[in-house]
Design a protein around this motif. Structure first.
Motif, PDB file in Angstrom:
ATOM      1  N   GLU A 100       0.900  -1.246   0.061  1.00 27.92           N
ATOM      2  CA  GLU A 100      -0.052  -0.042   0.052  1.00 27.92           C
ATOM      3  C   GLU A 100       0.863   1.277  -0.143  1.00 27.92           C
ATOM      4  OE1 GLU A 100      -2.426   0.837   3.555  1.00 27.92           O
ATOM      5  OE2 GLU A 100      -0.794   1.042   4.792  1.00 27.92           O
ATOM      6  N   ILE A 101       0.099   2.375  -0.352  1.00 30.13           N
ATOM      7  CA  ILE A 101       0.827   3.611  -0.248  1.00 30.13           C
ATOM      8  C   ILE A 101       0.137   4.152   0.684  1.00 30.13           C
ATOM      9  CG2 ILE A 101       1.396   5.953  -1.243  1.00 30.13           C
ATOM     10  CD1 ILE A 101       1.571   4.667  -3.848  1.00 30.13           C
ATOM     11  N   TYR A 102       0.736   4.474   2.002  1.00 25.73           N
ATOM     12  CA  TYR A 102       0.100   5.273   3.044  1.00 25.73           C
ATOM     13  C   TYR A 102       0.477   6.576   3.091  1.00 25.73           C
ATOM     14  CZ  TYR A 102      -1.349   6.523   7.930  1.00 25.73           C
ATOM     15  OH  TYR A 102      -2.067   6.737   9.119  1.00 25.73           O
ATOM     16  N   GLY A 103      -0.332   7.739   2.650  1.00 26.71           N
ATOM     17  CA  GLY A 103       0.105   9.151   2.735  1.00 26.71           C
ATOM     18  C   GLY A 103      -0.236   9.850   3.921  1.00 26.71           C
ATOM     19  N   SER A 120      -2.259   7.843  -2.680  1.00 27.77           N
ATOM     20  CA  SER A 120      -2.376   7.147  -1.539  1.00 27.77           C
ATOM     21  C   SER A 120      -3.619   6.201  -1.510  1.00 27.77           C
ATOM     22  CB  SER A 120      -2.713   8.033  -0.407  1.00 27.77           C
ATOM     23  OG  SER A 120      -1.767   8.997  -0.189  1.00 27.77           O
ATOM     24  N   ASP A 121      -3.693   5.109  -0.793  1.00 29.15           N
ATOM     25  CA  ASP A 121      -4.300   3.824  -0.824  1.00 29.15           C
ATOM     26  C   ASP A 121      -5.076   4.321   0.791  1.00 29.15           C
ATOM     27  OD1 ASP A 121      -3.932   2.343  -3.121  1.00 29.15           O
ATOM     28  OD2 ASP A 121      -2.098   2.070  -2.150  1.00 29.15           O
ATOM     29  N   ARG A 122      -4.282   4.717   1.546  1.00 28.54           N
ATOM     30  CA  ARG A 122      -4.796   5.146   2.842  1.00 28.54           C
ATOM     31  C   ARG A 122      -4.267   6.684   3.150  1.00 28.54           C
ATOM     32  NH1 ARG A 122      -4.268   2.139   7.982  1.00 28.54           N
ATOM     33  NH2 ARG A 122      -2.340   1.415   6.838  1.00 28.54           N
ATOM     34  N   ILE A 123      -4.858   7.422   3.779  1.00 29.59           N
ATOM     35  CA  ILE A 123      -4.363   8.714   4.433  1.00 29.59           C
ATOM     36  C   ILE A 123      -4.432   8.987   5.698  1.00 29.59           C
ATOM     37  CG2 ILE A 123      -4.648  11.271   3.898  1.00 29.59           C
ATOM     38  CD1 ILE A 123      -5.703  10.476   1.052  1.00 29.59           C
ATOM     39  N   GLY A 124      -3.262   9.200   6.337  1.00 28.07           N
ATOM     40  CA  GLY A 124      -3.093   9.864   7.764  1.00 28.07           C
ATOM     41  C   GLY A 124      -3.093  11.222   7.758  1.00 28.07           C
ATOM     42  N   VAL A 125      -3.900  11.877   8.435  1.00 29.29           N
ATOM     43  CA  VAL A 125      -3.694  13.354   8.635  1.00 29.29           C
ATOM     44  C   VAL A 125      -2.853  13.782   9.885  1.00 29.29           C
ATOM     45  CG1 VAL A 125      -4.783  15.698   9.062  1.00 29.29           C
ATOM     46  CG2 VAL A 125      -5.818  14.078   7.409  1.00 29.29           C
TER      47      VAL A 125
END
Ligand code: ATP
Ligand code: MG
Length: 500
Positions: free
Chosen positions: A282-285, A468-473
């Motif tokens: 995954e790409i975690y952005g 991104s496949d998931r995004i953390g702010v």
């Protein structure tokens, strides 16, 4: 058109027989913001370096206010009222803003530090800049360092202001504020040159736009009369818009952070309590307004900054919290740092050596004492062409002579050579033109599709949303919310500013 404040006509400049500029012409008038566009290596910085007295042209004519001038050095440029904020800042990191500006102004202009400080404060107030003038600039954020650079040229009395990719290091909001400020300075009579890759800001803030290709200026136009697509094709020819490609096969966590905290160079704790898990495939952005701990997080993960609290684990290895950069590399962690001048490349070394250090370390070239020089050259040559690093005259050329964007491509070529399991990419397409940014994005996706976990830390929300496949702010040094994608841009934006 009124008489240009600065007029460069048919300027040519070669380095070692290779033309960086081949008859480029450009002019800017008082009262206008003139954008200069072009792909990485097109010659934008070189042309402006000629105006700022850093490069002596081989031929061509320079006029200031209609009068032909010889600009034989930075001092002559300053005297003519030309000030440039460079793509790579030229501040002395251990000095404060006041000391840096005093140094730049030279003796005689001000009666000591107090007088300079007063002049800077007045200037800062006039344009609404806030910056700590007494802290060493090395401890300031990039946006603050940029303000120091701008104040420096304004205090020196510049009325022809050249900004080389100023917004590349800024968040949307900071960029808006800066460019609004430039419009205001133009309204007060300054001539402003804006070198940029961002077409949105060109359309909103520039009165004219000139496009460079291969050392030549190929067209000048009114940006308001052109669509973004038209501007794009002026710069690069036809280009297909990038699309989202979601992950197909997401696996177990490969990199886990629990309560990681870290301090900035000046001891200030900016990374408070970061926890998240990056999974294989995954790409975690990580999205967020700059200065909320992203830089410290990236540095801690790359192993160049020690965490003060918390735990970092790599799957299959366990705790790596206190391991340094080289052990993390051995474990398959590749890093693309935002500050490629400091951490990405050794500017004094050749392109080939910069490429080979990684392979030499991992034993891929026959060990430290018997490095296979020919193999190193061959590998570097292949990588340079595969990653389209342009402006390389020979593999022996110093890396510091590459244009900003091409230096980044070289870092990426090297980092991806070892088929990493984890990629930490911090603002990987900062300063890259659209084609190069697209290529970097493709490489990140390929690494993901080959099973790596990719951590993308970027202040460019569009880039985070696209990849991104998931995004953390991230806000206030923590991950305050996570989103599955496709996510709502508005919701992410709200999370970015309403926490911390
Ligand atoms: N001092 C130098 N010595 C040798 N080559 C140079 C030097 N300065 C620039 N060049 C070369 O001139 C060409 C144009 O570079 P320049 O930095 O002007 O590009 P640019 O348009 O600013 O690109 P970018 O968008 O990547 O910053 C490049 O091929 C670069 O390697
Ligand atoms: Mg440049």
């Amino acid at each position: 058109m009124t008489q240009p404040a600065l007029d460069l006509a048919a300027v040519s400049k070669s380095f070692d027989g290779f033309p960086a500029l081949a008859g480029a012409s450009f002019s800017v008038a008082a009262g206008e913001v003139h954008a200069l566009l072009g792909e990485n290596g097109a010659g934008k910085s070189s042309l402006m370096n000629v105006a700022a007295g850093l490069y002596r042209p081989d031929s061509g004519v320079i006029r200031v206010d209609g009068r032909e001038v010889a600009i034989d050095g930075p001092v002559a440029a300053k005297r003519l009222g030309i000030g440039m904020v460079h793509q790579h800042y030229k501040l002395v990191k251990a000095f404060s803003a006041v000391e840096n500006i005093l140094l730049a102004c030279g003796k005689g202009r001000f009666a000591g530090a107090a007088a300079v400080e007063q002049a800077i404060r007045r200037q800062a107030e006039a344009i609404g800049f806030q910056v700590d003038l007494r802290r060493p600039v090395g401890a300031l954020s990039v946006a603050e360092q940029q303000r120091v650079e701008i104040l420096k040229v304004l205090v020196e009395g510049a009325r022809i202001l050249i900004l080389d990719e100023p917004s590349a290091v800024l968040t949307d909001k900071e960029a808006e504020a800066l460019l609004g400020m430039m419009r205001q300075l133009a309204a007060q009579g300054a001539a402003v040159v804006l070198v940029t890759h961002k077409l949105g800001e060109v359309k909103r803030f520039a009165d004219r736009v000139t496009v460079m290709r291969g050392g030549r200026t190929i067209a000048t136009a009114d940006p308001k009369a052109r669509t973004v697509a038209e501007l794009t094709s002026m710069i690069v020819g036809e280009l297909v818009a990038e699309k989202r490609h979601p992950a197909r096969d997401v696996g177990e966590p490969i990199l886990t952070l629990e309560g990681v905290a870290g301090c900035r160079a000046d001891g200030h704790r900016v990374l408070a309590d970061a926890s998240f898990a990056l999974r294989r495939g995954e790409i975690y952005g990580i999205a967020g307004v700059g200065g909320n701990g992203q830089t410290e997080l990236a540095e801690i993960l790359m192993g160049v900054r020690k965490p003060v609290q918390g735990r970092i684990a790599i799957d299959g290895t366990g705790d790596v919290t206190h391991d340094g950069a080289s052990r993390r590399r051995d474990l398959g962690l590749a890093s693309i740092p935002a500050d490629r001048q400091t951490y990405g490349l050794a500017g004094e070394l050749s392109v080939a050596d910069n490429y080979a250090v990684q392979a030499v370390r991992s034993g891929g070239l026959g060990g430290w004492m018997r490095v296979d020089g020919r193999a190193a050259q061959a590998q570097a040559a292949t990588a340079v062409s595969a990653f389209e690093v342009q402006g390389v005259r020979g593999l022996r050329q110093k890396a510091s002579l590459l244009s900003g964007g091409n230096a980044q491509k070289l870092v990426i070529a090297r980092e991806f050579a070892s088929q990493p399991r984890i990629v930490v990419a911090h603002s990987p397409s900062r300063g890259l033109d659209m084609r190069a940014a697209g290529a970097v994005h493709r490489r990140l996706r390929e690494a993901r599709d080959a099973g790596a976990g990719v951590l993308l830390i970027s202040e460019d929300l569009d880039e985070v949303m696209l990849l991104s496949d998931r995004i953390g702010v991230m806000s206030g040094g923590r991950i305050v919310r996570e989103f599955d994608t496709p996510a709502d841009r508005q919701a992410i934006g709200t999370a970015m500013v309403h926490h911390g």
